[in-house]
Scaffold this motif. Sequence first.
Motif, PDB file in Angstrom:
ATOM      1  N   ALA A 124       5.174   2.403  24.820  1.00  0.00           N
ATOM      2  CA  ALA A 124       4.676   1.144  25.376  1.00  0.00           C
ATOM      3  C   ALA A 124       5.293  -0.067  24.693  1.00  0.00           C
ATOM      4  N   ASP A 125       5.336  -0.065  23.375  1.00  0.00           N
ATOM      5  CA  ASP A 125       5.873  -1.242  22.691  1.00  0.00           C
ATOM      6  C   ASP A 125       7.399  -1.284  22.709  1.00  0.00           C
ATOM      7  N   LYS A 126       8.056  -0.128  22.801  1.00  0.00           N
ATOM      8  CA  LYS A 126       9.517  -0.093  22.827  1.00  0.00           C
ATOM      9  C   LYS A 126      10.063  -0.457  24.200  1.00  0.00           C
ATOM     10  N   ALA A 127       9.403   0.029  25.239  1.00  0.00           N
ATOM     11  CA  ALA A 127       9.898  -0.191  26.594  1.00  0.00           C
ATOM     12  C   ALA A 127       9.524  -1.564  27.126  1.00  0.00           C
ATOM     13  N   LEU A 128       8.432  -2.122  26.636  1.00  0.00           N
ATOM     14  CA  LEU A 128       7.941  -3.385  27.174  1.00  0.00           C
ATOM     15  C   LEU A 128       7.791  -4.414  26.053  1.00  0.00           C
ATOM     16  N   PRO A 129       8.856  -5.127  25.738  1.00  0.00           N
ATOM     17  CA  PRO A 129       8.754  -6.105  24.657  1.00  0.00           C
ATOM     18  C   PRO A 129       7.912  -7.311  25.073  1.00  0.00           C
ATOM     19  N   ASN A 130       7.473  -8.049  24.099  1.00  0.00           N
ATOM     20  CA  ASN A 130       6.703  -9.289  24.290  1.00  0.00           C
ATOM     21  C   ASN A 130       5.375  -9.066  25.009  1.00  0.00           C
ATOM     22  N   GLY A 134       7.689   1.250  37.100  1.00  0.00           N
ATOM     23  CA  GLY A 134       8.345   0.561  38.211  1.00  0.00           C
ATOM     24  C   GLY A 134       8.613  -0.901  37.898  1.00  0.00           C
ATOM     25  N   LEU A 135       7.640  -1.579  37.333  1.00  0.00           N
ATOM     26  CA  LEU A 135       7.828  -2.982  36.964  1.00  0.00           C
ATOM     27  C   LEU A 135       8.883  -3.133  35.881  1.00  0.00           C
ATOM     28  N   ASN A 136       8.902  -2.203  34.961  1.00  0.00           N
ATOM     29  CA  ASN A 136       9.911  -2.234  33.906  1.00  0.00           C
ATOM     30  C   ASN A 136      11.305  -1.983  34.482  1.00  0.00           C
ATOM     31  N   ALA A 137      11.418  -1.089  35.448  1.00  0.00           N
ATOM     32  CA  ALA A 137      12.716  -0.821  36.083  1.00  0.00           C
ATOM     33  C   ALA A 137      13.196  -2.043  36.858  1.00  0.00           C
TER      34      ALA A 137
END
Length: 127
Positions: free
Chosen positions: A41-47, A120-123
């Motif tokens: 979670a913290d690595k894939a989605l910064p901030n 999906g949002l991250n992609a």
Amino acid sequence: MPMLLPTVNERYLERLKLGVDITKHLTTLTTGSVVVLASFADKALPNGAYNKYIIASLALLVCSLLASVFVLVSSIYLVNPYVSGTDDRRKPLTKVMVFTFLTSFIMFFLGIASAAIIAGLNALRIR
């Protein structure tokens, strides 16, 4: 030689075994999903992006895990020889177990759906 049909008690215990097996698989999948989601979670989605989806997914998966554990612990009580012999004594707990099992299943799929939304949002953000 005549075929012997299983008794009501034997059929009940066989259904209980199948339910426990399904619940064990669900517990394993839920635990793995929580670990994967928490570690990436913290690595894939910064901030802190998409925090509400992460929190919703983790909450649903943890609730699913707790409900599955309740079903497994309740099944131990139901195979107790003092309880399993009488239908009247096991009916209320069986109803609660079925409801909890279905709730656990629904929460698992909602948690996975929330995790899929995050992916999906991250992609879309990466493109």
